[in-house]
Design an enzyme around this catalytic site. Structure first.
Site, short mmCIF file in Angstrom:
data_model
loop_
_atom_site.label_atom_id
_atom_site.label_comp_id
_atom_site.label_asym_id
_atom_site.label_seq_id
_atom_site.Cartn_x
_atom_site.Cartn_y
_atom_site.Cartn_z
N THR A 293 54.98 -89.68 -88.37
CA THR A 293 55.34 -90.88 -87.63
C THR A 293 56.84 -90.87 -87.35
OG1 THR A 293 55.98 -92.31 -89.49
CG2 THR A 293 53.62 -92.13 -88.99
N ASP A 294 57.27 -91.75 -86.47
CA ASP A 294 58.69 -92.02 -86.35
C ASP A 294 59.08 -92.99 -87.46
OD1 ASP A 294 61.30 -92.09 -85.41
OD2 ASP A 294 60.71 -92.31 -83.32
N TYR A 295 60.35 -93.26 -87.57
CA TYR A 295 60.94 -94.06 -88.65
C TYR A 295 60.24 -95.42 -88.77
CZ TYR A 295 64.98 -95.27 -91.64
OH TYR A 295 65.81 -95.60 -92.69
#
Length: 770
Positions: A293-295
């Site tokens: 995932t992204d942050y």
């Protein structure tokens, strides 16, 4: 707890036994995969459910100091097997210290993977990605990525959150700076070059390559209103034909990992979109790496409105996410969800296996400290060789937008007035997303000009103005340590000084535009022109009557209609990186000539946005060359045409195109046609031109763009020299995704266009026969 501690002390020995498997060599790819399958399978049999879930957890520890790791909270989590990797820690010694905790103090000794946002260089910073795209030079881009990998791996980093291959047609969006521009054909070539530069032949047999993470999957570059993190809504035809190709190209090149985007697709956030992550990515494209995932991408889906923390964790895992960056939701909710029957342990096994396979491919099981070599770090980071390459590529990325009266290149030994706060800022040179850079190192443009201007030159300097008049905006653009010196004088006082210097000079070099954090993540703008304080300054300099060269910092396509009308020479330098100062001086004084071409269309004003060259016609198109015709598709106040078209860029000589010929006026799907045009250097200097070929499908089962880039070649010619430039047209260049999303070509009429940008082209016609 005491019993578990005893197990931890005993089990690292098991790692040595497992590592013996790695001594078995096999020459075939199938054998290597079998070897990896056996190793990972045996390891997973020894793992508890908690340890498997731990591999799916990617927290950030910050850039901890040496000696701090052992006593940090993250150290305890590593010992418990709750961490699969860490990111944005810099330094071989620090990373080695943390890796020892994983290898020697966790139960199974599984090494961590270490990532970083190595976006356009490590300590040697290259032009921002949009600037790299402006080179149209795949060898240079591949070489950049290899240098970035060499430096990062010398410091312990084996995984980069790059390349970002999001197509963007909206320069209000700040992350256009981090991307590849607006075109899927050029973007796909860049995606392949960057992955190859980072990963090499994908074997990771040496220690100078790192795993790429392609982002942001998918469609992140098309947020509504150009506002970062905003929703995206588009047809699947546009997805497959325009936005998907660079991601797919990166997958085909062998990219080891993919990062989810923040936006939603068809009402479902990408991080929980099973159609996207499983049906498209894994089934259609056969991607075999892992998805991260992204942050905080998982926890952010709560705000999207598709469930509570446990529900969004379940949806992400079910969609095909393997690793949770920062949210920690997998760690908290997956085990409980398995007990409740909401997810299966098989899904955890699949995710864990992909992560372990990535570590295996990188060679971390064989040598957990493979990328932790302080000696390499001392010798291979920020080297003279790397700086020389960064200087060369920076100069190649600059786009000469205007050069009235051949004001550039400048003669030496003249009186030069350099104006602009950013001319004397080394910290501004790297641009956005240069997290590993030492901002004290880059040479300023002012210093580079003084060194290159000649022994008898007189170079004066004045700040001229602040970056912008809005104090609130000023506070928002000083992140990542790039804080400009305090301004103690008023704009009126600084401008007066600049005008005085200008009047006493032969030429004015105005270094203006965006500062580095006016573009990038969370830097969307509704006004994409030069900030007000600097534009006021530029207008005052223009009124002196002295010739003005505008050296433009830009992290996006800018809206500069006044500048285009009044300023004789405009050199767009993007954010050129560590060696950018010398590169600017090289171009200004003619040591080298500009050759960059725009990878994105530059609008006349923000009202034209989104604007892009490969648009479709309406039933009432405006006649070419007209501004306004009633009951046609046009504006009342500006022409439809951009200020500068896609593919545009001048140099210090001129080129003429002539004599476009096709080898045949028709072809069958199993055949080909060669298109040839004559390129002539009609100027007085050696120059490099990027010859571009576009194709239009004149009659399709669905509407098709007015033109699409399908080929480009860089050609260097001496004054008066001509060369025949040829492109082979095959059926593969004519294919597209039709209404049913079938990838096919259709018989009928086509138009071939060749020229130096997307608007100024020669054309010829041919027929694709059944």
């Amino acid at each position: 707890m005491k019993g578990r501690n005893k197990i931890r002390k005993i089990m690292p020995a098991a790692v040595a036994v497992l590592s013996l498997i790695l001594t078995v060599s096999c020459n075939s790819e199938g054998g290597k995969k079998s070897e990896m399958d056996g190793f990972v399978g045996n390891l997973m049999k020894k793992m508890t459910l908690e340890e498997k879930i731990g591999q799916m957890n990617l927290p950030t520890a910050g850039d901890i100091t040496t000696g701090q790791a052992k006593n940090s909270n993250i150290a305890e989590a590593i010992k418990k097997g709750e961490v699969g990797g860490l990111f944005n820690i810099k330094g071989a010694s620090k990373i080695s210290e943390i890796q020892k905790i994983a290898v020697k103090e966790s139960r199974l000794g599984i090494p961590l993977i270490f990532g970083m946002d190595v976006i356009h260089g490590y300590e040697t910073v290259f032009p921002i990605p949009l600037g790299l795209a402006a080179t149209w030079d795949m060898k240079a881009i591949e070489e950049y990525a290899h240098i970035a990998a060499t430096e990062a791996t010398a410091s312990g980093i084996c995984w980069t959150f790059s390349p970002m291959v999001d197509i963007s047609r909206d320069p209000r969006w700040g992350r256009v700076a981090e991307g590849i521009g607006e075109d899927p054909f050029l973007g796909s070539a860049i995606a392949r070059a960057m992955v190859k530069g980072y990963q090499g032949d994908n074997t990771f047999s040496g220690n100078d390559r790192m795993m790429a993470c392609v982002k942001h999957f998918a469609l992140y570059g098309a947020p509504v209103a150009g506002r970062d993190y905003n929703t995206v809504d588009m047809s699947r035809s546009m997805m497959y034909n325009i936005y998907f190709p660079p991601y797919k190209a990166a997958v085909e090149q062998g990219a080891g990992s993919i990062m989810c985007s923040f936006n939603e697709i068809d009402g479902i956030p990408a991080t929980a979109n099973k159609w996207l992550l499983t049906d498209v990515l894994r089934k259609q494209w056969r991607f075999g790496g892992f998805v991260v995932t992204d942050y905080t991408g998982i926890s952010e889906m709560i705000a999207h409105g598709i469930g509570n923390a446990q529900e969004v964790a379940v949806k992400a895992l079910g969609a095909g996410v393997d690793m949770d960056m920062v949210s920690g939701e997998f760690l908290k909710y997956v085990k409980r969800s398995i007990k409740e029957g909401k997810v299966s342990e098989k899904e955890v096994d699949e995710a864990c296996r992909r992560i372990l396979e990535a570590k295996y491919k990188l060679g971390l099981f064989k040598d957990p400290y493979k990328f932790c070599n302080p000696d390499r770090e001392k010798k291979e980071v920020y080297t003279p060789g790397h700086m020389a390459e960064a200087r060369k590529i920076a100069a190649e990325s600059f786009v000469l937008l205007k050069n009235e009266g051949n004001l550039l290149p400048l003669k030496q030994n003249r009186k030069i007035a350099v104006v602009g706060l950013m001319a004397n800022s080394g910290a501004n040179m790297p641009g956005t997303w240069s997290v590993a850079a030492d901002f004290s190192k880059p040479k300023t443009i002012l210093k580079a000009i003084r060194e290159a201007a000649g022994r008898n030159a007189k170079v004066t300097y004045s700040e001229g103005s602040r970056i912008c008049l809005d104090s609130a905006l000023s506070k928002n653009i000083t992140s990542f340590g790039k804080i400009f010196p305090d301004i103690t004088r008023s704009d009126a006082q600084m401008t007066a000084e600049a005008i005085k210097n200008a009047k006493n000079a032969d030429v004015v070099i105005a270094v203006l535009g965006e500062c580095s954090e006016m573009s990038g993540e969370c830097s969307s703008r509704t006004n994409t022109g030069i900030p007000d304080a600097q534009e006021n300054l530029l207008k005052a300099l223009y009124k002196t009557g002295k010739p003005v060269v505008l050296v433009l910092f830009a992290g996006r396509p800018m809206t500069i209609p006044w500048e285009d009308k009044h300023i004789p020479s405009i050199l767009n330098i993007w954010f050129p990186g560590s060696a950018g100062g010398d590169a600017v001086a090289d171009i200004l004084f003619g040591k080298t000539a500009p050759q960059g071409k725009l990878p994105s269309t530059w609008p006349r004003n923000t009202g034209q946005i989104p604007i892009f060259y490969n648009h479709k016609n309406t039933g009432r198109p405006l006649e070419k060359g007209k501004w306004f015709t009633k009951f046609r598709s046009n504006y009342l106040d500006v022409p439809n045409s951009p200020l500068y078209p896609f593919g545009y860029g001048l140099t210090y000589t001129t080129f003429a195109y002539s004599n476009l010929k096709l080898s045949s006026d028709g072809m069958k799907p199993d055949g080909s046609i060669t298109a040839t045009a004559t390129l002539t250097n009609t100027g007085s200097r050696t120059g490099t031109e990027t010859v571009q070929m576009y194709i239009r499908d004149m009659s399709g089962s669905v509407t098709r763009p007015v033109k699409e880039l399908k080929g480009f070649k860089k050609v260097t010619l001496e004054p008066g020299e001509s060369e025949q430039v040829s492109f082979e047209i095959t059926d593969s260049l004519l294919k597209f995704y039709n209404y049913d999303l079938k990838y096919t070509s259709e018989p009928g009429d086509f138009k071939i266009m060749i020229g130096g940008n997307s608007e100024d082209v020669l054309s010829a016609d041919f027929i694709l026969k059944k």
